[in-house]
Design an enzyme around this catalytic site. Structure first.
Site, PDB file in Angstrom:
ATOM      1  N   HIS A   1     -12.734  69.646  49.661  1.00 50.92           N
ATOM      2  CA  HIS A   1     -12.125  70.665  49.019  1.00 50.92           C
ATOM      3  C   HIS A   1     -10.552  70.649  49.291  1.00 50.92           C
ATOM      4  O   HIS A   1      -9.750  71.621  48.971  1.00 50.92           O
ATOM      5  CB  HIS A   1     -12.646  72.313  49.778  1.00 50.92           C
ATOM      6  CG  HIS A   1     -12.254  72.289  51.020  1.00 50.92           C
ATOM      7  ND1 HIS A   1     -11.158  73.343  51.555  1.00 50.92           N
ATOM      8  CD2 HIS A   1     -12.762  72.194  52.286  1.00 50.92           C
ATOM      9  CE1 HIS A   1     -11.063  73.094  52.869  1.00 50.92           C
ATOM     10  NE2 HIS A   1     -12.220  72.512  53.351  1.00 50.92           N
TER      11      HIS A   1
ATOM     12  N   ASN B   1      -2.155  68.460  59.279  1.00 47.57           N
ATOM     13  CA  ASN B   1      -2.475  69.400  58.483  1.00 47.57           C
ATOM     14  C   ASN B   1      -1.236  70.500  58.623  1.00 47.57           C
ATOM     15  O   ASN B   1      -1.031  71.205  57.765  1.00 47.57           O
ATOM     16  CB  ASN B   1      -3.668  69.994  58.822  1.00 47.57           C
ATOM     17  CG  ASN B   1      -3.989  70.359  60.114  1.00 47.57           C
ATOM     18  OD1 ASN B   1      -3.885  69.484  61.002  1.00 47.57           O
ATOM     19  ND2 ASN B   1      -4.323  71.569  60.307  1.00 47.57           N
TER      20      ASN B   1
ATOM     21  N   CYS C   1       3.456  82.212  66.904  1.00 45.11           N
ATOM     22  CA  CYS C   1       3.629  83.568  66.634  1.00 45.11           C
ATOM     23  C   CYS C   1       3.816  84.086  67.886  1.00 45.11           C
ATOM     24  O   CYS C   1       2.732  83.993  68.715  1.00 45.11           O
ATOM     25  CB  CYS C   1       2.805  84.025  65.689  1.00 45.11           C
ATOM     26  SG  CYS C   1       2.700  86.050  65.885  1.00 45.11           S
TER      27      CYS C   1
ATOM     28  N   GLY D   1     -15.589  68.563  56.745  1.00 46.24           N
ATOM     29  CA  GLY D   1     -14.694  67.527  57.729  1.00 46.24           C
ATOM     30  C   GLY D   1     -14.871  68.062  59.137  1.00 46.24           C
ATOM     31  O   GLY D   1     -15.151  67.150  59.907  1.00 46.24           O
TER      32      GLY D   1
HETATM   33  N1  PLP Z   1      -9.164  68.115  59.904  1.00 46.63           N
HETATM   34  C1  PLP Z   1      -8.165  68.511  59.389  1.00 46.63           C
HETATM   35  C2  PLP Z   1      -7.083  67.633  59.412  1.00 46.63           C
HETATM   36  C3  PLP Z   1      -7.963  69.475  58.507  1.00 46.63           C
HETATM   37  O1  PLP Z   1      -6.917  69.872  57.885  1.00 46.63           O
HETATM   38  C4  PLP Z   1      -9.157  70.450  58.020  1.00 46.63           C
HETATM   39  C5  PLP Z   1      -9.214  71.629  57.447  1.00 46.63           C
HETATM   40  O2  PLP Z   1      -8.105  72.417  57.258  1.00 46.63           O
HETATM   41  C6  PLP Z   1     -10.301  69.832  58.883  1.00 46.63           C
HETATM   42  C7  PLP Z   1     -10.318  68.721  59.645  1.00 46.63           C
HETATM   43  C8  PLP Z   1     -11.656  70.577  58.515  1.00 46.63           C
HETATM   44  O3  PLP Z   1     -12.108  70.333  57.452  1.00 46.63           O
HETATM   45  P1  PLP Z   1     -13.219  71.444  57.088  1.00 46.63           P
HETATM   46  O4  PLP Z   1     -12.524  72.695  56.289  1.00 46.63           O
HETATM   47  O5  PLP Z   1     -13.860  70.456  55.931  1.00 46.63           O
HETATM   48  O6  PLP Z   1     -14.302  71.829  57.848  1.00 46.63           O
END
Ligand code: PLP
Length: 409
Positions: free
Chosen positions: A220, A170, A346, A89
């Site tokens: 993943h 996320n 934190c 990503g």
């Molecule tokens: N974008 C979001 C919203 C994510 O949650 C993540 C991974 O945590 C990424 C991008 C990055 O993806 P990758 O772990 O495949 O580089």
């Protein structure tokens, strides 16, 4: 679901097996499905050819890749030529943002402070190196993005603009209306990129209806392998790649393809889509159960953003706020066999607060409370949640509830 972990010491030549570990950090990554492992191992054994080779070994590997490309394209209702396999990503988002500036003449980017770092840092890089103007839309305390503000910003300049706003956050699980955002972008002649890493394979997505120009995926996050993902690049956009040196992926991403990884992505996508309804309702039930039990057993707990709302939040993530400050909570839960992400608001000085938490929490909450991101998969059980609640009750006994007078945002 309980997991066991294996560690091996080279010095002592001893294998250690730890049983009964609980995994509640599925927004970070998910365990590989057995079927995915089998498909990948089969590919690694039988299809080692270089997909660029013209002989049969190469062409067999190429066919495997093209089959997955078609499968992904069918899922998104787009053409196979619009799917570019990448390593993750992060790479997909970097490629889209940087190439939009370098090759499509984007001079202004509109985004929000809620984006994943791979998006926000790509944008800052383009600001520093290419002088791109950046406008941020500040979310409210629930993590909502004001689309009137977006429209106002879109109309405020003639500069060639890219809007980069994620589909699901996320950390807090908020869902954003990318169909509406895409419409606003089209009406105002702007390009639209959405980081869809948390939603690909977790919901139906129809890009013939949602007019997004660019999107990203990481295998993943849905029980596929690490090190493989894809970028959706709408054909009409004219985007070019930033990794050069070969004709792979229609010259948009040079480099010999990760054939087994792509096959693994395809198998994981197939499993997710074949079970989408069952997985969705299972995870939604688990999430409701977790919210109910935590509310009942941990006095003063609250939930961040739209996390506890069914309509506006993805079923995979529940973002909680414990009513006392405990920067060691992640470690303490880990010692009790529960893997969970703390979120990172934190103030211990050891780690910086996450931008997302800074947006949705008050200063008082940042100082006196502890965020906890609980994230689910179809493997998560109510027993896992019960174990989490028991562990949290034990840990909480040592803390005075601080948030009775805490000012909330
Ligand atoms: N974008 C979001 C919203 C994510 O949650 C993540 C991974 O945590 C990424 C991008 C990055 O993806 P990758 O772990 O495949 O580089």
């Amino acid at each position: 679901m309980h997991f066991c972990t294996f560690t091996y010491s080279v010095e002592t030549n001893i294998f250690t097996v730890k049983m009964n570990k609980i995994y509640l950090d599925n927004a970070a990554t998910t365990p590989l499905a057995d079927e995915v492992i089998d498909a990948m191992v089969g590919t690694m054994k039988m299809n080692f050819g270089n997909p660029s080779s013209t002989h049969s070994f190469g062409q067999e590997a190429k066919i495997l890749i093209e089959n997955v490309r078609r499968q992904v394209a069918d899922y998104l209702h787009v053409t196979p030529a619009e799917i570019i396999f990448t390593s993750c990503g992060t790479e997909s988002n970097n490629m889209i943002i940087k190439s939009a500036v370098e090759h499509l003449g984007v001079e202004r980017i509109i985004s929000s402070p809620l984006e994943h770092k791979c998006v926000s840092e790509s944008i800052l890089d383009m600001k520093a190196r290419k002088g791109v103007e950046v406008n941020y839309i500040r979310p409210n305390e629930k993590g909502d993005i004001d689309l009137h503000k977006l429209e106002e910003l879109l109309k405020s300049s003639d500069k060639k603009t890219l809007v980069s706003l994620m589909h699901v956050n996320n950390e807090i699980g908020n869902i954003y209306d990318i169909k509406k955002i895409a419409e606003l972008c089209k009406e105002n002649n702007a390009l639209f990129h959405s980081d869809t890493v948390q939603t690909m394979a977790h919901m139906d997505l129809d890009f013939s209806d949602i007019q997004v120009d660019f999107a990203s995926c990481s295998a993943h996050k849905f029980h596929g392998p690490k090190g493989v993902g894809f970028a959706f690049i709408r054909k009409s956009s004219g985007l070019k790649g930033i990794i050069t040196g070969g004709p792979q992926e229609r010259s948009l991403r040079a480099g010999t393809e990760n054939v087994a990884g792509i096959v693994g992505l395809g198998k994981a996508l197939e499993l997710s889509l074949n079970n989408l309804e069952a997985y969705t309702s299972h995870m939604q039930e688990i999430k409701n159960y977790a919210a109910e039990r935590l509310s009942a057993e941990i006095p003063g707990i609250k939930f961040n953003g739209r996390s506890s709302e069914k309509e506006n939040s993805l079923y995979t993530v529940l973002s909680a706020l414990l009513p006392y400050k405990n920067p060691l909570i992640g470690l303490q839960l880990d010692m009790k066999g529960i893997a969970i992400s703390q979120g990172s608001a934190c103030s211990s000085g050891a780690s910086k607060p996450s931008m997302v938490m800074m947006m949705v929490l008050s200063e008082d909450e940042m100082d006196h409370c502890t965020p906890l991101r609980i994230s689910f998969s179809h493997l998560t059980t109510k027993e896992d949640i019960d174990a989490l609640v028991t562990a949290l009750k034990e840990i909480s006994k040592d803390f005075v509830i601080e948030n009775t007078n805490v000012e909330h945002r």
